[in-house]
Scaffold this active site. Structure first.
Site, PDB file in Angstrom:
ATOM      1  N   SER A 255       0.808  -1.221   0.000  1.00  0.00           N
ATOM      2  CA  SER A 255       0.000   0.000   0.000  1.00  0.00           C
ATOM      3  C   SER A 255       0.842   1.272   0.000  1.00  0.00           C
ATOM      4  O   SER A 255       0.341   2.342  -0.368  1.00  0.00           O
ATOM      5  CB  SER A 255      -0.932   0.009   1.218  1.00  0.00           C
ATOM      6  OG  SER A 255      -0.190  -0.056   2.425  1.00  0.00           O
TER       7      SER A 255
ATOM      8  N   ASP B  83      -2.812   8.332   7.832  1.00  0.00           N
ATOM      9  CA  ASP B  83      -3.794   7.501   8.523  1.00  0.00           C
ATOM     10  C   ASP B  83      -3.054   6.587   9.499  1.00  0.00           C
ATOM     11  O   ASP B  83      -1.898   6.835   9.825  1.00  0.00           O
ATOM     12  CB  ASP B  83      -4.681   6.723   7.529  1.00  0.00           C
ATOM     13  CG  ASP B  83      -3.885   5.748   6.658  1.00  0.00           C
ATOM     14  OD1 ASP B  83      -2.702   5.483   6.950  1.00  0.00           O
ATOM     15  OD2 ASP B  83      -4.464   5.234   5.681  1.00  0.00           O
TER      16      ASP B  83
ATOM     17  N   HIS C 212      -0.077   4.877   7.147  1.00  0.00           N
ATOM     18  CA  HIS C 212       0.712   5.456   6.061  1.00  0.00           C
ATOM     19  C   HIS C 212       1.167   6.882   6.327  1.00  0.00           C
ATOM     20  O   HIS C 212       0.419   7.681   6.883  1.00  0.00           O
ATOM     21  CB  HIS C 212      -0.112   5.427   4.765  1.00  0.00           C
ATOM     22  CG  HIS C 212      -0.675   4.083   4.455  1.00  0.00           C
ATOM     23  ND1 HIS C 212      -1.985   3.737   4.742  1.00  0.00           N
ATOM     24  CD2 HIS C 212      -0.108   2.984   3.907  1.00  0.00           C
ATOM     25  CE1 HIS C 212      -2.202   2.481   4.379  1.00  0.00           C
ATOM     26  NE2 HIS C 212      -1.079   2.001   3.868  1.00  0.00           N
TER      27      HIS C 212
END
Length: 361
Positions: free
Chosen positions: A29, A319, A322
């Protein structure tokens, strides 16, 4: 007329591969630019506001960030085009020849089982399989000799490993958590990664960088596990162990694989310093996410009813997992500084800032 059409096609193919260096990105991600948004059953998708708020038109674009990824920024600064997601609707052979491909998938890991709780994601072996299919397409398009040259001149980024700890080894629902010791698990990862990098080499990868892990124990998701809110020391030691072993592996592969220039990009120290001394870097928060759901922690991802911090440039983390765009910029610049990257496409200027960049990139 037929001969003229054939000549024009040959000239176009020659133009597309003449000196144009592109990137092929493999990752999770931290590098995904939209693959998981096309995986309809995936529980790890960055398809909700407020992802992408500081990129292009401000709409979600598949990046798990408010802006750019580290790979975006390194590519911009070194004159490489931003490769689209493999599952992007616009992907074609011509696009691949000009921009490369990003195979990164949120939740993916070095190990096949990593991230299975997210249902759908591409593990590293699957990403390599997709790359093999991409090679076959390009070979049919421009011929084997030209394709071999194209892929050997390309740049390769591998940014995986954090999920193998956060969403595998450190969760008791996975057998690896009780099957291996900390050092034993790192050795297992290294043996798997070695086979994967050798496979990429056999497919033409000559210029390759593996991104190291940052202080994983200091991401908000890990801090929330502690009653004190402190970083998880064991998790950080795992990251350091991974980095040490991976750096040694890359050095050995560069020495033993023909024409391999494999480098390890380590930004652990600078990220640790940013977290410990945020004000020195212009931040005022390094322990909680900018995008959060009030007192409900962890919320895991941004959702439409999440609350955003007042100034996104002041937060290290976007978040629970990340980094923010500004933090990613610091990480990217550190890797560029350490590895002394040059611009392979001499005529390319850096890409636009995230606020001005087209969202389709």
């Amino acid at each position: 007329m037929a001969s003229m059409a054939i000549l024009m096609m040959l000239l176009l193919s020659t133009e597309l591969v003449s000196g144009k260096v592109v990137q092929f990105i493999f990752g999770d991600s931290l590098s995904d630019v939209g693959n998981n948004n096309h995986l309809t059953r995936s529980l790890a998708r960055a398809n909700l506001p407020w992802y992408g708020i500081d990129f292009g038109n401000g709409l979600p674009n598949g990046r798990y960030c408010n802006g750019r990824t580290v790979a975006d920024i390194i590519g911009d600064e070194t004159g490489l085009p931003r490769p689209p997601a493999f599952l992007d609707d616009s992907l074609s052979e011509d696009v691949i020849l000009v921009k490369g491909v990003n195979f990164a998938s949120g939740g993916g890991g070095i190990l096949n089982d990593t991230g299975s709780l997210f249902v759908q994601r591409f593990c590293f072996y699957k990403q390599i399989e997709l790359f093999q299919g991409t090679q076959e397409l390009i070979q049919r398009k421009i011929g084997k000799a030209a394709a071999d040259k194209f892929f050997k001149e390309a740049r390769y980024v591998v940014a995986l490993g954090s999920n193998d700890f956060i969403n595998n080894f450190l969760l008791p629902i996975y057998k690896d958590s009780w099957k291996y010791s900390d050092s034993g698990f790192i050795n297992y990862l290294m043996s798997t990664l070695e086979n994967q990098l050798k496979l990429l080499h056999s497919l033409g990868a000559r210029q390759l960088i593996v991104f190291g892990l940052g202080p994983m124990g200091c991401i908000p998701l890990q801090r929330i596990l502690s009653s004190s809110g402190d970083c998880q020391d064991r998790t950080n030691k795992l990251a350091l162990g991974f980095n040490k072993a991976a750096s040694k592996l890359l050095d050995n592969l560069s020495k033993t694989l023909p024409n391999a220039n494999y480098k390890f990009g380590d930004a652990y120290d600078v990220v640790g310093n940013v977290i410990d001394n945020p004000h020195q870097y212009g931040f005022n928060n390094s322990d909680s996410p900018c995008c959060s759901f009030g007192q409900i922690r962890p919320a895991l991802t941004c959702i439409p009813v999440s609350t955003l911090c007042t100034d996104r440039s002041k937060y290290v983390f976007w978040d629970e997992y990340h980094p923010s765009d500004k933090a990613n910029e610091i990480i990217a610049n550190e890797i560029i500084r350490k590895l002394g990257f040059l611009r392979p496409n001499a005529t390319n200027a850096p890409s636009p800032s995230p606020a001005d960049a087209p969202s389709s990139d």
